[in-house]
Design an enzyme around this catalytic site. Structure first.
Site, short mmCIF file in Angstrom:
data_model
loop_
_atom_site.label_atom_id
_atom_site.label_comp_id
_atom_site.label_asym_id
_atom_site.label_seq_id
_atom_site.Cartn_x
_atom_site.Cartn_y
_atom_site.Cartn_z
N THR A 86 -67.63 -62.66 -11.88
CA THR A 86 -68.32 -61.64 -12.28
C THR A 86 -68.65 -60.82 -11.51
O THR A 86 -67.94 -59.93 -9.88
CB THR A 86 -69.71 -62.69 -12.98
N ASN A 87 -69.80 -60.11 -11.71
CA ASN A 87 -70.06 -58.05 -10.94
C ASN A 87 -71.01 -58.15 -10.90
O ASN A 87 -72.36 -58.84 -12.64
CB ASN A 87 -69.04 -57.45 -12.58
N ARG A 88 -72.19 -57.18 -11.15
CA ARG A 88 -73.34 -56.78 -10.73
C ARG A 88 -73.60 -55.65 -12.06
O ARG A 88 -75.47 -55.65 -12.00
CB ARG A 88 -73.61 -56.24 -9.22
#
Ligand code: C5P
Length: 221
Positions: A29-31
């Site tokens: 995933t990412n921030r």
């Protein structure tokens, strides 16, 4: 709101990160917090639009006036976006969609083995490109998060993805992601506007007003 410049319009907003599964317990995933996309969904609803918010996993509540469709992977977000875009008047892609997913999703938890391991990845579909291909006349707004050459990279995306408008922001070094304030540079074919540093809610209202302005100019062409 039953009045307002977007009353009677169906607006689709994608927001948040995606989760790309690796095995039953792991994902990539990412921030992205989803804050900017959710703020924009709210601002567009407050201008009278019926808003469909297609969201990856976030900690945020559904904005008043929006109907949320929860998704996890880029593929799920793409399917939901293509379906919702069929009767949309405006499409805003604010999600931080993963560019790659696991080439194969393991059916069982992957066991550790040896000192090094590598994971084969494959490209995800670009949702905005798919939506544009399906809806040639839809007004589409994209986002660009850049760490360098903001305008050049944003304009490249505007052209390549056949967008009507792109909102770009600097990221990295604590900027934009998972913060309450942001700054946006907005570009369209033949023009642009700077939206100064402000809270994401304030910025969303300014961007929503600019979208309405451009949408009307575009509709008159
Ligand atoms: O190419 P890049 O990922 O920088 O473009 C960002 C824009 O494209 C955002 O509006 C994002 O929501 C959208 N995007 C997409 N599908 C992808 C990757 C990005 O719709 N697979």
């Amino acid at each position: 709101l039953s009045s307002g410049p977007l009353s009677g319009k169906h607006v689709v907003v994608t927001a948040g990160p995606t989760r790309e599964p690796i095995d039953p317990v792991r994902f990539i995933t990412n921030r992205s917090s989803g804050k900017q996309g959710y703020a924009l969904a709210l601002a567009l609803a407050q201008l009278g639009a019926r808003v469909t918010l297609i969201s990856g996993p976030t900690n945020l509540g559904v904005p008043p006036g929006a109907t949320r469709i929860d998704v996890e992977s880029a593929q799920q977000m793409c399917d939901a976006a293509l379906e919702a875009a069929k009767n949309a008047d405006l499409f805003v892609g604010a999600a931080a969609v993963a560019d790659y997913r696991a080439a194969e999703i393991a059916g069982e938890k992957i066991k550790k083995k040896g000192e090094a391991m590598s994971l084969a990845l494959t490209r995800t579909d670009d949702i905005l490109v798919r939506v544009r291909a399906a809806q040639p006349d839809l007004f589409i707004v994209g986002f660009a998060a850049e760490t360098e050459k903001l305008e050049a990279h944003a304009r490249e995306k505007l052209t390549k993805k056949k967008l009507d408008l792109i909102a770009a922001n600097w990221v990295g070094q604590g900027r934009a992601f998972d913060r309450d304030d942001n700054q946006l540079s907005v570009f369209w074919d033949g023009g642009g506007r700077e939206l100064a540093q402000a809270g994401k809610d304030q910025l969303a209202r300014e961007l929503a007003a600019l979208i309405v302005e451009r949408l009307h100019i575009d509709n008159k062409k």
